[in-house]
Design a protein around this motif. Structure first.
Motif, mmCIF file in Angstrom:
data_model
loop_
_atom_site.group_PDB
_atom_site.id
_atom_site.type_symbol
_atom_site.label_atom_id
_atom_site.label_comp_id
_atom_site.label_asym_id
_atom_site.label_seq_id
_atom_site.Cartn_x
_atom_site.Cartn_y
_atom_site.Cartn_z
ATOM 1 N N GLY A 130 16.256 13.799 3.942
ATOM 2 C CA GLY A 130 17.279 13.944 2.899
ATOM 3 C C GLY A 130 17.286 12.818 1.873
ATOM 4 O O GLY A 130 18.224 12.681 1.078
ATOM 5 N N ILE A 131 16.237 12.002 1.886
ATOM 6 C CA ILE A 131 16.188 10.812 1.022
ATOM 7 C C ILE A 131 16.228 11.205 -0.471
ATOM 8 O O ILE A 131 17.065 10.696 -1.232
ATOM 9 C CB ILE A 131 14.891 9.998 1.303
ATOM 10 N N GLY A 132 15.323 12.104 -0.861
ATOM 11 C CA GLY A 132 15.228 12.482 -2.279
ATOM 12 C C GLY A 132 16.534 13.087 -2.800
ATOM 13 O O GLY A 132 17.087 12.621 -3.806
ATOM 14 N N PHE A 146 3.993 12.242 -5.561
ATOM 15 C CA PHE A 146 3.822 12.014 -4.119
ATOM 16 C C PHE A 146 4.327 10.615 -3.771
ATOM 17 O O PHE A 146 3.549 9.720 -3.389
ATOM 18 C CB PHE A 146 2.359 12.210 -3.720
ATOM 19 N N VAL A 147 5.596 10.416 -3.957
ATOM 20 C CA VAL A 147 6.226 9.108 -3.798
ATOM 21 C C VAL A 147 7.568 9.291 -3.109
ATOM 22 O O VAL A 147 8.019 10.417 -2.901
ATOM 23 C CB VAL A 147 6.461 8.444 -5.185
ATOM 24 N N THR A 148 8.232 8.179 -2.807
ATOM 25 C CA THR A 148 9.587 8.285 -2.309
ATOM 26 C C THR A 148 10.535 8.207 -3.514
ATOM 27 O O THR A 148 10.085 8.093 -4.653
ATOM 28 C CB THR A 148 9.881 7.225 -1.229
ATOM 29 N N VAL A 195 0.645 8.455 4.828
ATOM 30 C CA VAL A 195 1.195 9.660 5.484
ATOM 31 C C VAL A 195 1.686 10.586 4.393
ATOM 32 O O VAL A 195 2.166 10.123 3.372
ATOM 33 C CB VAL A 195 2.452 9.431 6.367
ATOM 34 N N GLY A 196 1.634 11.861 4.651
ATOM 35 C CA GLY A 196 2.083 12.813 3.635
ATOM 36 C C GLY A 196 0.951 13.089 2.659
ATOM 37 O O GLY A 196 -0.146 12.542 2.760
ATOM 38 N N ALA A 197 1.267 13.977 1.699
ATOM 39 C CA ALA A 197 0.236 14.424 0.768
ATOM 40 C C ALA A 197 0.066 13.421 -0.368
ATOM 41 O O ALA A 197 0.794 12.449 -0.460
ATOM 42 C CB ALA A 197 0.635 15.788 0.223
ATOM 43 N N GLY A 198 -0.937 13.686 -1.225
ATOM 44 C CA GLY A 198 -1.139 12.858 -2.406
ATOM 45 C C GLY A 198 -2.492 12.186 -2.407
ATOM 46 O O GLY A 198 -3.176 12.147 -1.388
ATOM 47 N N GLY A 223 6.137 10.693 13.718
ATOM 48 C CA GLY A 223 5.054 10.898 14.689
ATOM 49 C C GLY A 223 3.798 11.490 14.071
ATOM 50 O O GLY A 223 2.812 11.755 14.761
ATOM 51 N N ARG A 224 3.808 11.685 12.740
ATOM 52 C CA ARG A 224 2.653 12.308 12.099
ATOM 53 C C ARG A 224 1.423 11.391 12.139
ATOM 54 O O ARG A 224 1.543 10.171 12.027
ATOM 55 C CB ARG A 224 2.955 12.597 10.623
ATOM 56 N N ALA A 225 0.229 12.022 12.270
ATOM 57 C CA ALA A 225 -1.015 11.244 12.216
ATOM 58 C C ALA A 225 -1.182 10.753 10.786
ATOM 59 O O ALA A 225 -0.964 11.496 9.833
ATOM 60 C CB ALA A 225 -2.185 12.128 12.610
ATOM 61 N N GLN A 253 0.856 -1.198 0.000
ATOM 62 C CA GLN A 253 0.000 0.000 0.000
ATOM 63 C C GLN A 253 0.891 1.246 0.000
ATOM 64 O O GLN A 253 1.764 1.356 -0.856
ATOM 65 C CB GLN A 253 -0.945 -0.055 1.206
ATOM 66 N N TRP A 254 0.646 2.166 0.944
ATOM 67 C CA TRP A 254 1.468 3.383 0.996
ATOM 68 C C TRP A 254 2.466 3.342 2.166
ATOM 69 O O TRP A 254 2.786 4.367 2.750
ATOM 70 C CB TRP A 254 0.572 4.616 1.127
ATOM 71 N N GLY A 255 2.946 2.180 2.496
ATOM 72 C CA GLY A 255 3.901 2.070 3.603
ATOM 73 C C GLY A 255 3.194 1.834 4.932
ATOM 74 O O GLY A 255 1.956 1.868 5.014
ATOM 75 N N ILE A 304 5.278 17.604 -0.962
ATOM 76 C CA ILE A 304 5.059 16.160 -0.995
ATOM 77 C C ILE A 304 4.764 15.620 0.395
ATOM 78 O O ILE A 304 4.101 14.603 0.554
ATOM 79 C CB ILE A 304 6.334 15.484 -1.579
ATOM 80 N N GLY A 305 5.235 16.353 1.389
ATOM 81 C CA GLY A 305 5.117 15.831 2.764
ATOM 82 C C GLY A 305 6.176 14.789 3.004
ATOM 83 O O GLY A 305 5.899 13.726 3.577
ATOM 84 N N THR A 306 7.410 15.044 2.558
ATOM 85 C CA THR A 306 8.495 14.068 2.758
ATOM 86 C C THR A 306 8.808 13.974 4.254
ATOM 87 O O THR A 306 8.372 14.812 5.052
ATOM 88 C CB THR A 306 9.808 14.472 2.042
ATOM 89 N N THR A 307 9.603 12.992 4.596
ATOM 90 C CA THR A 307 10.007 12.837 5.994
ATOM 91 C C THR A 307 11.133 13.824 6.339
ATOM 92 O O THR A 307 11.583 13.869 7.475
ATOM 93 C CB THR A 307 10.503 11.407 6.250
ATOM 94 N N ARG A 308 11.602 14.565 5.343
ATOM 95 C CA ARG A 308 12.675 15.582 5.506
ATOM 96 C C ARG A 308 13.977 14.963 6.018
ATOM 97 O O ARG A 308 14.748 15.595 6.732
ATOM 98 C CB ARG A 308 12.221 16.705 6.432
#
Ligand code: IMP
Length: 435
Positions: A131-133, A236-238, A272-275, A301-303, A10-12, A125-129
């Motif tokens: 630095g992955i991308g 809206f992906v990793t 989690v995140g946008a999309g 910790g995001r809802a 699914q989306w993780g 995108i609502g990344t986890t910030r």
């Protein structure tokens, strides 16, 4: 024993960590093949809670070979913290291996991730910030710094300089920041190098050896099919391929090594995140699922956003991964919700219907689920230890999913404990004798 790939369908956040943990017990090697510390899972072992972001949780079995493959992006700050914490708790780390070819997340990647999101404003995108991308972008641009570079100060300094130069303009707001000083960064990363050196290895031959000897190799994926950079809900992906085939390049084995592909899906859906999220529930029922499912991120910790099970997306995930088995987790969270809905097609504007996952971004953004209604159950299922013990309506719910996908259910989660994972007969030959 085969090579088994564990991927999110699914989306993780589907509960991959728990499945990997169960398989790890009999595995000869667990190897992660993509993603970084954007992932995370919690393992409770003998009353103690362990949180993992990079190291496969199989490390909790003393001496178990656990590798971070070349396809993973590694933040050495996070990795050394994880190692320190495990050492502090006297976990045996003899089995840990880190690919010399894994790319490193650098301080500028984290800053660029934050800057990039801030610049996107409403479109973020609502990344986890983490630095992955930017790290994967440097890898593709051939400006990446790899684990092996930590071992040579000259090479490290030159590579950091070459990687930072083209980013000067975007990093201007941080020009005076000490963490971007070439000398300081080189020193800091050299220190990480000293600490990690004993674990750095050529990981593909470790996997080949285990497979040649007929061992069980678990290829551990992160995130989920709909977050795949090619096949997910782009943008809206990793930034990596999350599908099973990525275990090949990400761990250094050929496709023939991937005998079984198990997709993990919750009995409902979260993101989690946008999309886009066609079966999203925005209301009291969505809140109820979030609360009873504990749907708050391990990493940020995001809802999490919640919704009904989406069979259109799940069928698509089954195809792009080549699933041979499906693990349905958190079935207990649906107890008491009656009737249950399952999204079986999408409805678009002007009466359009979609039986298959639409490839066009504008369409995915505008569709919503069309549902079948199935009767729910009210019995507490957390104590069930076999499929037969589940209420008839819970069995019917699982049968409906398996038949629609054409993929057998191999495991069912009815609670957070290890013993609350039910192995089905379809899990042979991986089902341990005692399960
Ligand atoms: P990134 O991977 O940090 O670049 O984030 C890109 C998107 O993937 C965002 O929507 C994140 O919320 C999502 N994402 C990344 N890792 C995970 C995960 O482990 N679980 C769920 N969503 C994730």
């Amino acid at each position: 024993m085969p090579g088994v790939v564990i991927v999110g369908a699914q989306w993780g956040d589907e509960g991959k960590g728990k499945v990997v943990d169960l398989l790890a017990e009999q595995a000869d090697l667990v190897i992660r093949f993509q993603g970084g510390n954007n992932a995370g899972h919690t393992i409770v072992r003998e009353g103690e809670t362990f949180k993992f972001h990079l190291i496969p949780s199989g490390i909790l079995y003393p001496g178990k070979l656990c590798a971070i493959g070349n396809g993973v992006v590694v933040d050495p700050v996070v990795l050394t913290q994880e190692i320190d914490e495990l050492r502090r708790r006297r976990v045996d780390l003899r089995g840990l291996r880190i690919s010399a070819n894994a790319h490193l997340i650098m301080p500028y990647h984290k800053l660029l991730d934050q800057e990039g999101e801030a610049k996107l404003g409403k479109l973020q995108i609502g990344t986890t910030r983490r630095g992955i991308g930017p790290c994967y972008a440097d890898k593709a641009a051939r400006l990446g710094i790899r684990m092996q570079d930590l071992l040579d100060e000259n090479i490290l300094r030159k590579k950091i300089y070459a990687a930072m130069e083209p980013k000067r303009l975007m990093l201007r707001p941080y020009a005076k920041s000490p963490e971007l000083d070439l000398h300081t960064m080189t020193e800091e990363y050299r220190t990480h190098g000293h600490r990690l050196e004993q674990f750095i290895a050529d990981t593909p031959p470790i996997a080949w050896r285990a497979l040649d000897e007929g061992g069980l190799v678990v290829f551990e994926g992160a995130q989920g099919a709909l977050l795949d950079i090619d096949h997910g809900t782009y943008p809206f992906v990793t930034s990596s391929n999350t599908v099973a085939a990525a275990a090949g390049p990400g761990a250094g084995v050929g496709p023939g090594a991937l005998d079984e592909v198990w997709g993990i899906a919750k009995a409902y859906t979260t993101r989690v995140g946008a999309g886009p999220f066609p079966t999203e529930l925005e209301g009291p029922l969505g809140d109820q699922i979030r609360e009873s499912g504990g749907e708050f991120g391990t990493t940020t910790g995001r809802a999490r956003r919640t919704g009904w099970l989406d069979l259109v997306a799940l069928k698509y995930a089954a195809r792009i991964n080549g699933l041979t088995g499906l693990v349905v987790t958190k079935l207990d969270v649906l107890t008491g919700i009656d009737p249950l809905h399952i999204g079986v097609r999408y409805l678009g504007p002007e009466g359009a219907t979609f039986d298959d996952f639409p490839y066009h971004q504008s369409i995915v953004h505008r569709v919503h689920g069309d549902y079948v209604e199935l009767p729910g159950w009210h019995e507490d299922i957390r104590g069930c230890r076999s499929v037969d013990e589940l209420p008839a309506n819970a069995q019917a719910y699982l049968d409906y999913i398996a038949e629609s996908l054409g993929v057998p259910v191999v495991m069912i989660g009815v609670g957070p404990g290890r013993e609350q994972m039910i192995w089905t007969e379809a899990a042979e030959p991986l089902r341990p004798a005692a399960a």
